[in-house]
Motif scaffolding. Structure first.
Motif, mmCIF file in Angstrom:
data_model
loop_
_atom_site.group_PDB
_atom_site.id
_atom_site.type_symbol
_atom_site.label_atom_id
_atom_site.label_comp_id
_atom_site.label_asym_id
_atom_site.label_seq_id
_atom_site.Cartn_x
_atom_site.Cartn_y
_atom_site.Cartn_z
ATOM 1 N N LEU A 102 15.650 -8.057 2.506
ATOM 2 C CA LEU A 102 15.564 -6.825 3.286
ATOM 3 C C LEU A 102 15.465 -5.617 2.361
ATOM 4 O O LEU A 102 14.611 -4.737 2.560
ATOM 5 N N LEU A 103 16.303 -5.572 1.351
ATOM 6 C CA LEU A 103 16.290 -4.461 0.407
ATOM 7 C C LEU A 103 14.934 -4.360 -0.294
ATOM 8 O O LEU A 103 14.346 -3.269 -0.400
ATOM 9 N N ARG A 104 14.405 -5.463 -0.751
ATOM 10 C CA ARG A 104 13.119 -5.437 -1.461
ATOM 11 C C ARG A 104 11.977 -5.040 -0.537
ATOM 12 O O ARG A 104 11.036 -4.353 -0.955
ATOM 13 N N SER A 105 12.044 -5.468 0.712
ATOM 14 C CA SER A 105 10.980 -5.105 1.655
ATOM 15 C C SER A 105 10.951 -3.600 1.886
ATOM 16 O O SER A 105 9.872 -3.004 2.054
ATOM 17 N N ILE A 106 12.115 -2.970 1.890
ATOM 18 C CA ILE A 106 12.182 -1.512 2.051
ATOM 19 C C ILE A 106 11.577 -0.823 0.831
ATOM 20 O O ILE A 106 10.804 0.136 0.953
ATOM 21 N N ILE A 107 11.914 -1.311 -0.350
ATOM 22 C CA ILE A 107 11.358 -0.727 -1.574
ATOM 23 C C ILE A 107 9.843 -0.926 -1.623
ATOM 24 O O ILE A 107 9.088 -0.005 -1.980
ATOM 25 N N GLU A 108 9.366 -2.103 -1.252
ATOM 26 C CA GLU A 108 7.933 -2.363 -1.232
ATOM 27 C C GLU A 108 7.213 -1.400 -0.296
ATOM 28 O O GLU A 108 6.132 -0.883 -0.622
ATOM 29 N N GLU A 109 7.793 -1.155 0.864
ATOM 30 C CA GLU A 109 7.178 -0.238 1.824
ATOM 31 C C GLU A 109 7.161 1.189 1.273
ATOM 32 O O GLU A 109 6.180 1.923 1.445
ATOM 33 N N ALA A 110 8.223 1.586 0.589
ATOM 34 C CA ALA A 110 8.267 2.928 0.003
ATOM 35 C C ALA A 110 7.190 3.078 -1.069
ATOM 36 O O ALA A 110 6.544 4.142 -1.180
ATOM 37 N N ILE A 111 6.974 2.043 -1.851
ATOM 38 C CA ILE A 111 5.923 2.086 -2.870
ATOM 39 C C ILE A 111 4.552 2.144 -2.212
ATOM 40 O O ILE A 111 3.681 2.929 -2.612
ATOM 41 N N ARG A 112 4.352 1.354 -1.186
ATOM 42 C CA ARG A 112 3.061 1.325 -0.496
ATOM 43 C C ARG A 112 2.715 2.686 0.086
ATOM 44 O O ARG A 112 1.553 3.111 0.050
ATOM 45 N N ARG A 113 3.727 3.388 0.593
ATOM 46 C CA ARG A 113 3.497 4.708 1.190
ATOM 47 C C ARG A 113 3.422 5.828 0.158
ATOM 48 O O ARG A 113 3.154 6.967 0.507
ATOM 49 N N GLY A 114 3.705 5.518 -1.093
ATOM 50 C CA GLY A 114 3.677 6.541 -2.129
ATOM 51 C C GLY A 114 4.969 7.315 -2.263
ATOM 52 O O GLY A 114 5.027 8.324 -2.988
ATOM 53 N N ASP A 115 6.043 6.860 -1.592
ATOM 54 C CA ASP A 115 7.339 7.535 -1.693
ATOM 55 C C ASP A 115 8.061 7.160 -2.975
ATOM 56 O O ASP A 115 9.005 7.848 -3.386
ATOM 57 N N MET A 116 7.675 6.059 -3.593
ATOM 58 C CA MET A 116 8.189 5.635 -4.889
ATOM 59 C C MET A 116 7.011 5.268 -5.773
ATOM 60 O O MET A 116 5.953 4.865 -5.277
ATOM 61 N N ARG A 117 7.183 5.409 -7.057
ATOM 62 C CA ARG A 117 6.138 5.018 -7.994
ATOM 63 C C ARG A 117 6.088 3.494 -8.091
ATOM 64 O O ARG A 117 7.078 2.814 -7.805
ATOM 65 N N PRO A 118 4.972 2.936 -8.489
ATOM 66 C CA PRO A 118 4.882 1.482 -8.674
ATOM 67 C C PRO A 118 5.915 0.996 -9.688
ATOM 68 O O PRO A 118 6.137 1.636 -10.721
ATOM 69 N N MET A 119 6.561 -0.112 -9.389
ATOM 70 C CA MET A 119 7.602 -0.658 -10.255
ATOM 71 C C MET A 119 7.827 -2.114 -9.908
ATOM 72 O O MET A 119 7.268 -2.632 -8.931
ATOM 73 N N ASP A 120 8.639 -2.791 -10.708
ATOM 74 C CA ASP A 120 9.034 -4.168 -10.437
ATOM 75 C C ASP A 120 10.032 -4.153 -9.280
ATOM 76 O O ASP A 120 11.174 -3.703 -9.430
ATOM 77 N N VAL A 121 9.590 -4.624 -8.124
ATOM 78 C CA VAL A 121 10.419 -4.543 -6.915
ATOM 79 C C VAL A 121 11.691 -5.367 -7.055
ATOM 80 O O VAL A 121 12.771 -4.944 -6.622
#
Length: 208
Positions: free
Chosen positions: A143-162
């Motif tokens: 669940l935590l990783r899916s939230i981070i992945e979605e934030a990266i996809r939307r551009g709210d976070m920079r690309p990183m190792d999820v």
């Protein structure tokens, strides 16, 4: 004093343990967390509860039968708590903040049981029980990783190792019950909220 009744119900169809068992489990959780599992005796638990050893043995044959519900209960219930409050329709950064704050809320509510259970998470010789615990832990991390992945996809976070980002957040939170002071100026959820601000500021896209 922690109320472990909801935490230790193994399913929605199972009733919480009776009051005497809850008293024993609650007292044992604090002793295991503060003294260590190996240094806590059945006599210590009986004395903490104000009951005889015979009464204690009537409910639990040994320390292992006391600690098992805590380990499974906390691992399962932390996921159930945060997932019930997660709303996939909300922006991912809001979801991340909720997950972090509600994880800390859970830790504050069940501090002793979490510390006691997490201390022996990897030491259960029964493979099936250990596998079940890892499955619940993995659901939380998924669940935590899916939230981070979605934030990266939307551009709210920079690309990183999820996976690494998820471990950073989970590790930061999982150690919180061991060091925060319940009598201090900040509650556990308030500390988690500050962690959120620090982590997200570091995750945001770099200018330019």
């Amino acid at each position: 004093m922690e109320d472990l009744s909801e935490l230790l119900s193994l399913s929605a169809s199972q009733s919480p343990p009776p009051e005497r068992m809850l008293q024993i489990l609650t007292a044992a959780a604090k002793l295991f967390a503060t003294q260590g599992f190996d240094r806590t005796s059945m006599r210590d638990i009986a004395q903490e509860c104000g009951i005889s050893k015979a009464t204690l043995y009537h409910y639990f044959p040994d320390k292992d039968s006391i600690i098992r519900p805590m380990v499974m209960g906390t691992t399962r219930s932390i996921f159930q708590h945060v997932s019930a409050l997660d709303d996939p329709e909300r922006p991912p950064l809001e979801r991340l903040r909720t997950l972090m704050v509600e994880t800390a809320t859970f830790f504050e509510r069940y501090r002793w049981a979490w510390i006691a259970g997490s201390a022996i998470f990897w030491n259960d010789p029964q493979v099936r029980r250990r596998k079940q615990r890892l499955e619940w832990r993995d659901r939380y991390e998924t669940l935590l990783r899916s939230i981070i992945e979605e934030a990266i996809r939307r551009g709210d976070m920079r690309p990183m190792d999820v996976a690494l980002a998820g471990r950073l957040v989970a590790s930061t939170l999982s150690w919180l019950p061991r060091w925060y002071n319940p009598e201090g100026p900040l509650t556990a959820p308030e500390i988690a909220d500050q962690f959120y601000g620090m982590i997200v500021a570091g995750f945001m896209p770099r200018p330019g």
